[in-house]
Design an enzyme around this catalytic site. Structure first.
Site, PDB file in Angstrom:
ATOM      1  N   SER A  67       0.801  -1.227   0.000  1.00  0.00           N
ATOM      2  CA  SER A  67       0.000   0.000   0.000  1.00  0.00           C
ATOM      3  C   SER A  67       0.837   1.283   0.000  1.00  0.00           C
ATOM      4  CB  SER A  67      -0.923   0.023   1.225  1.00  0.00           C
ATOM      5  OG  SER A  67      -0.163  -0.064   2.416  1.00  0.00           O
ATOM      6  N   ASP A 103      -3.650   8.519   7.542  1.00  0.00           N
ATOM      7  CA  ASP A 103      -4.712   7.695   8.133  1.00  0.00           C
ATOM      8  C   ASP A 103      -4.221   6.888   9.329  1.00  0.00           C
ATOM      9  OD1 ASP A 103      -3.119   5.861   6.890  1.00  0.00           O
ATOM     10  OD2 ASP A 103      -4.610   5.143   5.465  1.00  0.00           O
ATOM     11  N   HIS A 132      -0.476   5.388   6.779  1.00  0.00           N
ATOM     12  CA  HIS A 132       0.186   5.919   5.581  1.00  0.00           C
ATOM     13  C   HIS A 132       0.390   7.422   5.704  1.00  0.00           C
ATOM     14  CE1 HIS A 132      -2.206   2.327   4.511  1.00  0.00           C
ATOM     15  NE2 HIS A 132      -1.087   1.992   3.918  1.00  0.00           N
TER      16      HIS A 132
END
Ligand SMILES: *[C@@H]1O[C@H](CO)[C@@H](O)[C@H](O)[C@H]1NC(C)=O
Ligand SMILES: *[C@@H]1O[C@H](CO)[C@@H](O)[C@H](O)[C@H]1NC(C)=O
Length: 381
Positions: free
Chosen positions: A53, A353, A356
Site C-alpha cells: 500500500s 490515516d 500511511h
C-alpha cells in the site's frame, strides 16, 4: 497527462515558495537546494514498482476481493489528487509518484488497469501484498490478506509484460529503467501482529522475509535490471497505529520523540538484516546499482524538521483522517469509514490515516531519499 504533471509540479512549487518565505535564510537555502529536481539527470526512461500500500496506485481497487476490503477507492482518499480516489493510500501522491515526476516521466499506471499505457514502466504494487508467498503464510497459519498478489505474483506479472515488449533483447530495453523493489515486507508482520504474536516472535520471521525480497532483486537482475532501489521500512513505532496499539503508561517505553522503542528496535533489526543482504548482493553483482532506500532515516529527518517543513508540531503523531484517542486513531473507526472526520489541512500532518503518510510528507520523504540515493545510482552526473 503532461498538463496534469505540469499542474502538479506548479502546485508543489507554489506551496513550496510560500513555505520558503516564512523560513530563516540558511534553512531556506538548504531546503531550496533539496527541492530541486535532480533525478532527471539520470536519464531514467522507465520505472517498475513492486510493493504494497505504500506504493499502490490503483491495483487493489481493481481486484474484487481487495476492493471490497479497502476504503481507498473513495474520498477522502485522494482528496488532494484532483479529488479523485485512485486507490492511493494517501490524500494525494505517493513516493513513487514524486520519483516519477523527478524523472520527468508520467505517473506510473497500475498493472491491473488493462487499458493503460506501460511504455514508461508499470506499477505492480498491491495494498496488503506480502513478500512471503501465500503458501508460506498459510503454513504459519496467519489469516490471509485482502490480496494474493504477493511479491512473487508481481514478479510474474513483470515477466509476462516483458514477453510482450522485448522478447529478444530485454536487457537493452531495460538499460535505463529504475526498479523499485519495495517497500514490501511490512505487511508480512501485520498478520502475526493481528494474531497477537509478540515482537520477539516476529523477529524470527526477519530472515525469511528478507530472503524473499533478495530473491526478488535477483529475479529483476535476471530480467536485465541495472538500477534497483530496495527500501527498508519506516520507524512505525512513531505512527499513530503503533502508538495506539502499544500504548502504555511506562515512560521508558518511548524514545525522545515519543516513539515506541520496542517497535522501532524491531524495525532497525529488520532494516539492518536487509542492508547486510544488499551488501552481499552488491559484491556478487558489481555492475548493478543496488541501493538501499533509507525510509527509516528519511522519516526521522522529517520528524526532526517538522516546523521548517511547514507541518504543525502538534499534529506530528496524529492521523489527519481518523477519530479518537490521543493519536486520532481507532482501529475500528479508521479513515474512509462513514462519520470519520478529516483534518482541515492535511499539509500540516505527517500521517494521513494513522498508517500511511500525507502527500506533503511523501513529497519531503522523496526529496530526502533522492538526495541520499543519487550518488549511489548509476547516473553519470
Ligand atoms: C488466496 O489464496 C487462498 C489459497 O489459495 C484462497 O483460499 C483465498 O481465497 C485467496 N484470497 C484471495 C483474496 O483471492
Ligand atoms: C561489468 O562492466 C564492465 C565494464 O562495463 C564489463 O567489462 C564487464 O564485462 C561487466 N561484467 C559483467 C559481469 O557484466
Amino acid at each position: 497527462m503532461a498538463l496534469v504533471r505540469a499542474m502538479v509540479l506548479h502546485l508543489f512549487l507554489m506551496s513550496f515558495l510560500v513555505l520558503q518565505q516564512k523560513r530563516e535564510c540558511d534553512a531556506q537555502e538548504s531546503l531550496i537546494e533539496l527541492a530541486k529536481p535532480k533525478l532527471k539527470k539520470c536519464g531514467i526512461d522507465r520505472i517498475y514498482q513492486f510493493g504494497d500500500s505504500i506504493s499502490d496506485t490503483g491495483n487493489c481497487v481493481r481486484e474484487s476481493y481487495c476492493a471490497a476490503h479497502t476504503k481507498t477507492g473513495r474520498l477522502p482518499y485522494g482528496m488532494n489528487f484532483f479529488r479523485k480516489a485512485t486507490g492511493r493510500c494517501s490524500d494525494g501522491m505517493l513516493i513513487v509518484d514524486f520519483i516519477a515526476l523527478e524523472c520527468d516521466l508520467p505517473l506510473l499506471n497500475p498493472w491491473e488497469d488493462e487499458t493503460a499505457d506501460f511504455s514508461h514502466g508499470a506499477n505492480f504494487a498491491v495494498s496488503g501484498a506480502t513478500a512471503l508467498s501465500v503458501k508460506s503464510l498459510i503454513k504459519k497459519k496467519f489469516a490471509l490478506s485482502a490480496t494474493n498478489s504477493t511479491l512473487s505474483v508481481q514478479l510474474h506479472w513483470m515477466d509476462t509484460h516483458l514477453k510482450s515488449v522485448c522478447s529478444t533483447d530485454c536487457p537493452k530495453y531495460l538499460e535505463k529503467s529504475l526498479f523499485m523493489l519495495g517497500e514490501i515486507g511490512g505487511d508480512d508482520f501485520v498478520y502475526p501482529m493481528r494474531n497477537g504474536e509478540t515482537v520477539d516472535e516476529m523477529r524470527k520471521m526477519i530472515p525469511q522475509v528478507v530472503d524473499s525480497i533478495i530473491h526478488g532483486v535477483r529475479t529483476v537482475i535476471s530480467f536485465g535490471a541495472t538500477q534497483i532501489v530496495v527500501p527498508g521500512n519506516f520507524p512505525a513505532g512513531c505512527f499513530p497505529i503503533i502508538l495506539t496499539l502499544y500504548m502504555t503508561r511506562s515512560s521508558t517505553a518511548y524514545d525522545e520523540y515519543h516513539c515506541v522503542i520496542e517497535w522501532n528496535n524491531f524495525i532497525v533489526s529488520y532494516n539492518n538484516y536487509l542492508l547486510q543482504a544488499i551488501h552481499k548482493l552488491k559484491k556478487e553483482f558489481p555492475n548493478v546499482s543496488i541501493v538501499y532506500g533509507d525510509f527509516y532515516n528519511a522519516y526521522l529527518w522529517l520528524q526532526k524538521n517538522v516546523i521548517a517543513l511547514g507541518f504543525n508540531k502538534n499534529n506530528v503523531q496524529k492521523a489527519c483522517c481518523g477519530s479518537g484517542g490521543k493519536y486520532n486513531f481507532k482501529p475500528d473507526m479508521t479513515c474512509g469509514n462513514s462519520g470519520v472526520p478529516v483534518c482541515a489541512d492535511p499539509n500540516t500532518y505527517i500521517s494521513w490515516d494513522g498508517i500511511h503518510l500525507t502527500q506533503k510528507a511523501n513529497f519531503w520523504m522523496t526529496k530526502w531519499l533522492i538526495h541520499d540515493m543519487l550518488p549511489q545510482l548509476n547516473c553519470h552526473l
